[in-house]
Design an enzyme around this catalytic site. Structure first.
Site, PDB file in Angstrom:
ATOM      1  CB  ALA A 109     -26.608 -15.090   6.628  1.00 10.53           C
ATOM      2  CG  PHE A 110     -25.657  -9.601   8.556  1.00 11.72           C
ATOM      3  CD1 PHE A 110     -24.666 -10.509   8.866  1.00 11.72           C
ATOM      4  CD2 PHE A 110     -25.290  -8.309   8.226  1.00 11.72           C
ATOM      5  CE1 PHE A 110     -23.323 -10.143   8.851  1.00 11.72           C
ATOM      6  CE2 PHE A 110     -23.948  -7.929   8.211  1.00 11.72           C
ATOM      7  CZ  PHE A 110     -22.961  -8.849   8.518  1.00 11.72           C
ATOM      8  CE  LYS A 111     -20.608 -11.762   5.777  1.00  9.67           C
ATOM      9  NZ  LYS A 111     -20.923 -12.519   7.010  1.00  9.67           N
ATOM     10  CG  ASP A 112     -29.249 -12.798   1.858  1.00 12.32           C
ATOM     11  OD1 ASP A 112     -28.408 -13.089   0.989  1.00 12.32           O
ATOM     12  OD2 ASP A 112     -29.942 -13.643   2.454  1.00 12.32           O
ATOM     13  CG  MET A 115     -24.157  -9.724  -1.779  1.00 17.48           C
ATOM     14  SD  MET A 115     -22.494  -9.038  -1.584  1.00 17.48           S
ATOM     15  CE  MET A 115     -21.713 -10.275  -0.555  1.00 17.48           C
TER      16      MET A 115
END
Ligand SMILES: *Cc1c(COP(=O)(O)O)cnc(C)c1O
Length: 473
Positions: A109-112, A115
């Site tokens: 998911a794009f949060k990687d 993060m």
């Protein structure tokens, strides 16, 4: 570069201080004193860079207190081929629409994207100050796993992640609970997501406990996350214009469509546009929890309660109170902290604030337009994209494509941010396409791996004991 509060309080902060602090002392959000700008010549000089090098250039404009060689090392580690096998591929799917692949990281998911940088930058900042940090968070799925994968194995950081017991998908559970690193503590609470979040808020509100236990957060208002997300807007523009002649490239406008929840991802696009990247429209896509679409269509912002928030098939957008919106309002009111405070006063008094008088400026001056997508839209869009291009998109990205279609213009590429891989949301894919998505060997191994999680009642005293016993000091 200094960072100040949208509500005018406190002292200006450096990037490293903003990174460690999260919320400003007066309850506002930190913003750059002035956005850096990038002229056409500089932009063109970045064309040959790989993703980590581009991140160093863009983040270097914000993180001016981190020496350039150090920043380059942080970006090289965050965006190495071992973490992102293909950083941010662009995939055309027809009708003038191209997907921007942000889900190539460890948790799909794009949060990687943000993060992973945050994990590197936090460890670096703590090494310089000699401190330690115990991150406490609540997750309903994507944020917790992205944080754990970015922070696992770090020496000066530990993570205590609360999740609602029995309420995550098998895939999300496996991504978090299979981690065996000593600094990762998974805590399943007998309750729902709101119970988890309330436990975290109560702990963070106890300043004495917060200080003695060195508690911190990595939530979506963290300024470092917002700045790390700015990078891929620049990357996508550069790749979308690679095939144009040199004369055509300068000022060539593209539009972006962004599946939105907390207004974090699209805010980064808003920053990129403010920095001079030629972005025509930022298209905000909401699901049925469409407080932001209401705001951008009517000028009235009316957040909803947890009880009024629907559980949808694009669950990571099931948010009815968009914390990052305050950073947009700050620009809307001419960066006047008094007016920001006024708007939030209205909100606590009447449950809403009203900018109908500024409505025409939303699109004309700031480029933001919006729309809503429903469960039926997601299914139809997943089907249509699959039929036309062979590509399978996830439900959140489908919301993006659905809303993007209403804003496609001749000669302006529409770039839709892909925020997750379809494998994460297999049930909805099966409902749309009537097929079971095959899982790679890697994903099958993940699902079968042994899991480690501590189950607790919805009780603050129990949580405090766990943190006191296992936190870094
Ligand atoms: C977090 C998330 C979103 C929403 O992003 P915001 O920055 O909160 O607007 C959309 N899609 C997926 C898959 C997410 O994990």
């Amino acid at each position: 570069m200094q960072y100040i509060s949208t509500r005018g309080g406190g002292q200006p902060k450096t990037y490293s201080e903003a990174l460690l602090e999260g919320l400003a002392v007066d309850g506002g959000l930190l913003v750059p004193e002035q956005l850096p700008t990038v002229d056409a010549t500089t932009l063109e000089s970045w064309r040959a860079l790989d993703y980590a090098q581009l991140a160093t250039e863009v983040l270097g404009l914000f993180a001016t207190d981190i020496p350039r060689e150090d920043l380059a090392a942080l970006c090289a580690a965050a965006y190495s081929p071992a973490v992102f096998s293909t950083p941010v591929p662009l995939t055309p799917i027809g009708d003038g629409i191209t997907l921007v692949g942000l889900s190539e990281g460890p948790t799909l998911a794009f949060k990687d994207m943000a993060m992973q940088f945050l994990g590197q930058a936090l460890e670096y900042a703590l090494e310089r100050t000699g401190g330690v940090l115990n991150i406490v968070g609540a997750t309903s799925g994507d944020t917790g796993s992205a944080a754990e994968h970015a922070l696992r194995g770090k020496d000066r950081i530990s993570v205590f992640m609360l999740s609602p017991q029995g309420r995550m998908s098998p895939f999300q559970r496996a991504q978090m609970y299979s981690l065996q690193d000593a600094n990762v503590h998974n805590i399943a609470v007998d309750g729902v997501f709101d119970d988890c979040q309330n436990l975290v808020k109560d702990l963070a509100g106890d300043l004495d406990f917060k200080n003695t236990q060195h508690l911190g957060a990595v939530n979506s208002i963290n300024l470092a996350r917002i700045t790390a997300q700015v990078v891929y807007y620049f990357w996508a523009w550069l790749r979308a214009t690679d095939d144009l002649g040199a004369a055509e490239r300068e000022g060539f406008e593209v539009s972006f469509a962004v599946p939105s929840g907390n207004f974090g991802n699209i805010l980064s696009g808003f920053f990129a546009r403010g920095m001079g990247l030629p972005i025509r429209r930022l298209v905000l896509a909401a699901n049925e929890n469409n407080v932001l679409d209401d705001f951008f269509r009517t000028g009235v912002y009316r957040p909803r309660s947890a009880a009024q928030t629907l559980a949808t098939s694009s669950p990571s957008m099931d948010i009815s109170k968009a914390s990052n919106l305050e950073r947009f309002i700050y620009d809307l009111v001419g960066r006047d902290p008094q007016r920001v405070v006024g708007a939030w006063d209205d909100l606590s008094r009447t449950g809403a604030f009203d900018f109908t008088a500024d409505l025409p400026r939303f699109a004309e001056e700031f480029g933001i337009v919006s729309g809503t997508s429903t469960h039926a839209d997601r299914l139809a869009t997943i089907r249509a994209v699959h039929e036309a291009s062979g590509t399978i998109i996830d439900p959140h990205t489908a919301d993006g494509v659905k809303v993007a279609r209403s804003f496609v213009e001749d000669g302006v590429p529409m770039l839709v941010l892909e925020t997750a891989k379809p494998e994460k949301f297999g049930e909805t894919i099966t409902e749309a396409l009537g097929i079971e998505l095959p899982l790679s060997d890697e994903l099958q191994t993940l699902l079968a791996a042994p899991q480690r999680v501590t189950e607790i009642p919805n009780d603050e005293a129990t949580l405090r004991t766990i943190i006191e016993t296992s936190a870094l000091h």
